[in-house]
Scaffold this motif. Sequence first.
Motif, PDB file in Angstrom:
ATOM      1  N   TYR A  76       0.851  -1.193   0.000  1.00  0.00           N
ATOM      2  CA  TYR A  76       0.000   0.000   0.000  1.00  0.00           C
ATOM      3  C   TYR A  76       0.882   1.237   0.000  1.00  0.00           C
ATOM      4  O   TYR A  76       1.853   1.320   0.754  1.00  0.00           O
ATOM      5  N   PHE A  77       0.541   2.178  -0.883  1.00  0.00           N
ATOM      6  CA  PHE A  77       1.424   3.311  -1.129  1.00  0.00           C
ATOM      7  C   PHE A  77       1.601   4.192   0.105  1.00  0.00           C
ATOM      8  O   PHE A  77       0.720   4.287   0.961  1.00  0.00           O
ATOM      9  N   HIS A  78       2.770   4.805   0.164  1.00  0.00           N
ATOM     10  CA  HIS A  78       3.065   5.764   1.228  1.00  0.00           C
ATOM     11  C   HIS A  78       2.703   7.151   0.723  1.00  0.00           C
ATOM     12  O   HIS A  78       3.192   7.606  -0.312  1.00  0.00           O
ATOM     13  N   GLU A  79       1.841   7.821   1.461  1.00  0.00           N
ATOM     14  CA  GLU A  79       1.397   9.150   1.057  1.00  0.00           C
ATOM     15  C   GLU A  79       2.568  10.128   1.035  1.00  0.00           C
ATOM     16  O   GLU A  79       3.527   9.990   1.776  1.00  0.00           O
ATOM     17  N   GLY A  80       2.484  11.125   0.156  1.00  0.00           N
ATOM     18  CA  GLY A  80       3.513  12.158   0.112  1.00  0.00           C
ATOM     19  C   GLY A  80       4.493  11.951  -1.026  1.00  0.00           C
ATOM     20  O   GLY A  80       4.312  11.118  -1.908  1.00  0.00           O
ATOM     21  N   GLU A  81       5.571  12.727  -0.992  1.00  0.00           N
ATOM     22  CA  GLU A  81       6.487  12.760  -2.137  1.00  0.00           C
ATOM     23  C   GLU A  81       7.280  11.477  -2.325  1.00  0.00           C
ATOM     24  O   GLU A  81       7.836  11.246  -3.393  1.00  0.00           O
ATOM     25  N   SER A  82       7.325  10.610  -1.330  1.00  0.00           N
ATOM     26  CA  SER A  82       8.089   9.364  -1.467  1.00  0.00           C
ATOM     27  C   SER A  82       7.301   8.245  -2.144  1.00  0.00           C
ATOM     28  O   SER A  82       7.818   7.137  -2.313  1.00  0.00           O
ATOM     29  N   HIS A  83       6.066   8.528  -2.537  1.00  0.00           N
ATOM     30  CA  HIS A  83       5.124   7.529  -3.040  1.00  0.00           C
ATOM     31  C   HIS A  83       5.775   6.517  -4.002  1.00  0.00           C
ATOM     32  O   HIS A  83       5.829   5.318  -3.725  1.00  0.00           O
ATOM     33  N   LEU A  84       6.270   6.984  -5.138  1.00  0.00           N
ATOM     34  CA  LEU A  84       6.805   6.073  -6.154  1.00  0.00           C
ATOM     35  C   LEU A  84       8.120   5.447  -5.714  1.00  0.00           C
ATOM     36  O   LEU A  84       8.351   4.248  -5.924  1.00  0.00           O
ATOM     37  N   ASP A  85       8.997   6.230  -5.108  1.00  0.00           N
ATOM     38  CA  ASP A  85      10.293   5.703  -4.677  1.00  0.00           C
ATOM     39  C   ASP A  85      10.132   4.608  -3.633  1.00  0.00           C
ATOM     40  O   ASP A  85      10.834   3.587  -3.656  1.00  0.00           O
ATOM     41  N   GLU A  86       9.210   4.812  -2.693  1.00  0.00           N
ATOM     42  CA  GLU A  86       8.991   3.797  -1.659  1.00  0.00           C
ATOM     43  C   GLU A  86       8.470   2.519  -2.286  1.00  0.00           C
ATOM     44  O   GLU A  86       8.894   1.409  -1.909  1.00  0.00           O
ATOM     45  N   VAL A  95      -7.024   4.204   1.397  1.00  0.00           N
ATOM     46  CA  VAL A  95      -7.386   3.141   2.340  1.00  0.00           C
ATOM     47  C   VAL A  95      -8.100   3.797   3.513  1.00  0.00           C
ATOM     48  O   VAL A  95      -8.374   4.996   3.498  1.00  0.00           O
ATOM     49  N   GLN A  96      -8.399   3.001   4.573  1.00  0.00           N
ATOM     50  CA  GLN A  96      -9.133   3.571   5.693  1.00  0.00           C
ATOM     51  C   GLN A  96      -8.468   3.272   7.026  1.00  0.00           C
ATOM     52  O   GLN A  96      -9.039   3.519   8.075  1.00  0.00           O
ATOM     53  N   TRP A  97      -7.214   2.767   6.993  1.00  0.00           N
ATOM     54  CA  TRP A  97      -6.590   2.315   8.233  1.00  0.00           C
ATOM     55  C   TRP A  97      -5.376   3.137   8.649  1.00  0.00           C
ATOM     56  O   TRP A  97      -4.702   2.796   9.601  1.00  0.00           O
ATOM     57  N   LYS A  98      -5.094   4.219   7.926  1.00  0.00           N
ATOM     58  CA  LYS A  98      -3.962   5.076   8.282  1.00  0.00           C
ATOM     59  C   LYS A  98      -4.465   6.332   9.008  1.00  0.00           C
ATOM     60  O   LYS A  98      -5.621   6.713   8.875  1.00  0.00           O
ATOM     61  N   ASN A 109      -5.516   9.196   5.307  1.00  0.00           N
ATOM     62  CA  ASN A 109      -5.903   8.327   4.199  1.00  0.00           C
ATOM     63  C   ASN A 109      -6.080   9.153   2.929  1.00  0.00           C
ATOM     64  O   ASN A 109      -7.182   9.601   2.604  1.00  0.00           O
ATOM     65  N   MET A 110      -4.985   9.350   2.215  1.00  0.00           N
ATOM     66  CA  MET A 110      -5.004  10.173   1.009  1.00  0.00           C
ATOM     67  C   MET A 110      -5.448   9.345  -0.193  1.00  0.00           C
ATOM     68  O   MET A 110      -5.116   8.176  -0.310  1.00  0.00           O
ATOM     69  N   ARG A 111      -6.193   9.988  -1.083  1.00  0.00           N
ATOM     70  CA  ARG A 111      -6.585   9.327  -2.318  1.00  0.00           C
ATOM     71  C   ARG A 111      -5.454   9.443  -3.332  1.00  0.00           C
ATOM     72  O   ARG A 111      -4.488  10.192  -3.141  1.00  0.00           O
ATOM     73  N   LYS A 112      -5.585   8.702  -4.411  1.00  0.00           N
ATOM     74  CA  LYS A 112      -4.599   8.802  -5.481  1.00  0.00           C
ATOM     75  C   LYS A 112      -4.988   9.895  -6.461  1.00  0.00           C
ATOM     76  O   LYS A 112      -6.172  10.119  -6.733  1.00  0.00           O
ATOM     77  N   ARG A 113      -3.981  10.566  -6.990  1.00  0.00           N
ATOM     78  CA  ARG A 113      -4.200  11.571  -8.016  1.00  0.00           C
ATOM     79  C   ARG A 113      -4.475  10.890  -9.359  1.00  0.00           C
ATOM     80  O   ARG A 113      -4.221   9.701  -9.538  1.00  0.00           O
ATOM     81  N   ALA A 166     -15.555  -3.006   8.685  1.00  0.00           N
ATOM     82  CA  ALA A 166     -14.388  -2.207   9.059  1.00  0.00           C
ATOM     83  C   ALA A 166     -13.681  -1.582   7.870  1.00  0.00           C
ATOM     84  O   ALA A 166     -12.980  -0.583   8.023  1.00  0.00           O
ATOM     85  N   GLU A 167     -13.852  -2.158   6.663  1.00  0.00           N
ATOM     86  CA  GLU A 167     -13.126  -1.630   5.504  1.00  0.00           C
ATOM     87  C   GLU A 167     -14.065  -1.014   4.474  1.00  0.00           C
ATOM     88  O   GLU A 167     -13.749  -0.967   3.279  1.00  0.00           O
ATOM     89  N   ALA A 168     -15.184  -0.502   4.939  1.00  0.00           N
ATOM     90  CA  ALA A 168     -16.156   0.082   4.020  1.00  0.00           C
ATOM     91  C   ALA A 168     -15.589   1.282   3.262  1.00  0.00           C
ATOM     92  O   ALA A 168     -15.992   1.550   2.124  1.00  0.00           O
ATOM     93  N   PHE A 169     -14.654   1.995   3.861  1.00  0.00           N
ATOM     94  CA  PHE A 169     -14.097   3.169   3.191  1.00  0.00           C
ATOM     95  C   PHE A 169     -12.733   2.894   2.567  1.00  0.00           C
ATOM     96  O   PHE A 169     -11.996   3.815   2.222  1.00  0.00           O
ATOM     97  N   HIS A 170     -12.390   1.622   2.445  1.00  0.00           N
ATOM     98  CA  HIS A 170     -11.196   1.217   1.705  1.00  0.00           C
ATOM     99  C   HIS A 170     -11.568   1.178   0.222  1.00  0.00           C
ATOM    100  O   HIS A 170     -12.530   0.520  -0.172  1.00  0.00           O
ATOM    101  N   SER A 171     -10.826   1.868  -0.618  1.00  0.00           N
ATOM    102  CA  SER A 171     -11.156   1.933  -2.039  1.00  0.00           C
ATOM    103  C   SER A 171     -11.130   0.543  -2.671  1.00  0.00           C
ATOM    104  O   SER A 171     -10.510  -0.391  -2.152  1.00  0.00           O
TER     105      SER A 171
END
Length: 707
Positions: free
Chosen positions: A289-299, A326-329, A332-336, A367-372
């Motif tokens: 699962y992606f890491h939010e912020g500028e490290s997204h692709l590198d991570e 996702v809904q567990w962080k 919980n940022m969406r993807k652009r 519990a994961e109703a708001f997980h995309s």
Amino acid sequence: MTERRSFKWPALLTSTGRGIAFGGDYNPDQWPDEVIDDDIRLMREAHVNTVALAIFSWDRIEPREGEFTFDWLDMVIDKLGAAGIAVDLASATATAPIWLYDKHPEVLPVDRYGHIVNAGSRQSWQPTSPVFKEYALRLCRAMAERYANNSYVTAWHMGNEYGWNNRYDYSDNALHAFRSWCKDKYGTIEQLNDAWGTAFWSQHVNSFEEVLLPRHMGGDAMVNPAQQLDYERFGNDMLLDFYKAERDAIEKICPGKPFTTNFMVSTDQCAMDYAKWANEVDFVSNDHYFHEGESHLDELACSDALMDSLALGKPWYVMEHSTSAVQWKPLNMRKRHGELVRDALAHVAMGADAINFFQWRQSSSGAEAFHSAMVPHAGEDSKVFRGVCELGAVLEALSDAGLQGTELEHADTAILFSAESEWATRCQTLPSMKLSHWHDVRDWYRGLLDVGRRADVVPLAYDWSQYKIIILPTVLALPDVDTRRIADFAQTGGTVIIGYATGLVDERFHVGLGGYPGAGNGLLRQMLGIRSEEFNVLGSEAEDEPAGITLSNGMTTRLWQNDVTSTAPDTQIITTYQGPAAADWELDGTPAITTHSYGAGKAIYIGCDLDRQDIAHLVGLLSDALPLPSDQTAADSSQTCDARILHTVRRSTDGAVRFDCYLNRSKQPVEITGIHGEPVVAYRCESVAKGTYAIMRNGVLIMRSER
């Protein structure tokens, strides 16, 4: 060492059985039966060709003890198979039914404080519970007997994210199993006492029956670090044993089909020693699962680099990732726009031959109703589902072009990762509790990308002798045998980069004497040509103290500085601590980074922490001391090398076909030249001229060429 199972990839229901697998977790038991036909209609529209099924379905399969209801699952599998959609069938043991807990509450885990971990979530069971194992294996055998000859079931999916909720169990069952585990490992109680250093704090044990779990000992009590590290190993092994028991129960009845379980590898989690687990699966799978912020692709790329190594360079499986938020962080940022497709293709560029999401249809409750999901709450008329369809078409085009089965070319640099060192850095008795081995691996990975160098991430336990450079960032616990391997690597011409907190203890958490780093009874110091006596640790907790110390080349260290008090005559000092803060800490002029010839190779010592930008700066400064990168990702010398582009190559095993993958790491368009081959994917890209492309933000270019 455990013999590795042979690589075996699950077939699709295509005419050849080949192609990039695309789909996700499918949970039709959450919905009325009439939704299934609509799901399959939409799956066909999205080019879905595989689903993971029945992962959380134990209570639907066995609603009451011993009463199995397979008709609904038969119907779903038949409908999927008739539509050309293969099934990765789960053992369904990830979540147990409430009736089992009601009848056998003794299977529930216990936390370190002695509290029972109650039912109601996933994996609320003890890995060492014989009662739970009996029920789980009975279900596994029932599943295998039902579907052993079902041609639509092409793979078996054991459990789900083993250790997510029961990685640490302090029950009496765990205590008895830990004592047996210790006896198997050490043989005699004298060996255990020596390994754990029990002479300290009167911890000597007279028999294995006196061995304790590291349960809660008081508000500020400090656990014996060797005992804690063994407990980490034990927990890993108990869950691995449980997985193997499930796998073996099914395989005995249903041989020949490949088995896997989904790892959990990202640079914010790596719960298990997956270097061990990879030996026990037929194909390696991961949930990322992606890491939010500028490290997204590198991570993502850093995590995938480890996955490719765990797979020994064979294709691997993305079992779960997300279409958007996702809904567990905590955040919980969406993807652009573009990131849904870009992320999936990034996994492909890093060696994945299967792209799957959690989950197919977004839950309306639970519990994961708001997980995309692939089909969001908004339904098929949505940006997310249109992106899913677009991705499915792209993956089908890559399959048609022959990408499936090609393998990722290795870099010439390996960053070494050790799950045991990651566990060790969490110890509460270190000079600093802010160490993180895995995050330092990530920072080195990104720093290298920033200067146009790509690295592989390789488990310390694996063979890395074919690389030109190895980097050990905060490999805190370094066994003598691995210290010898590192020295031999340098002796025969390799370049070794040793981080500031590497080799401080061995695998027993014993500190090597004579100065730091003490690994290998001084062999690591000898190779580096340095000796350090103390650690200088900084932090905001100390009022009116420097927040960082500058180096003579302009870099800054903010956490940890080794006080190097002597160097060998032939050690070259690259940079020293300098300035008022260094003088205040009596480090002014003390070596911070050094290089030392060792045999035919070279050992570089990084005596302090550096952030990603300073790592990139340092690699640039060391360019004359480092081997030149192999020309692995350029068709010829006219290829433009731009650090804003992540460039990988996948090649057929006979070397006849290659796929060059280019991903934009930046927020701005990047123009690249010298591009060869025919475009298979030009996502958010424009052809500017022959051999020149402009890659937009979140853009991906994949070119195919033949020898």
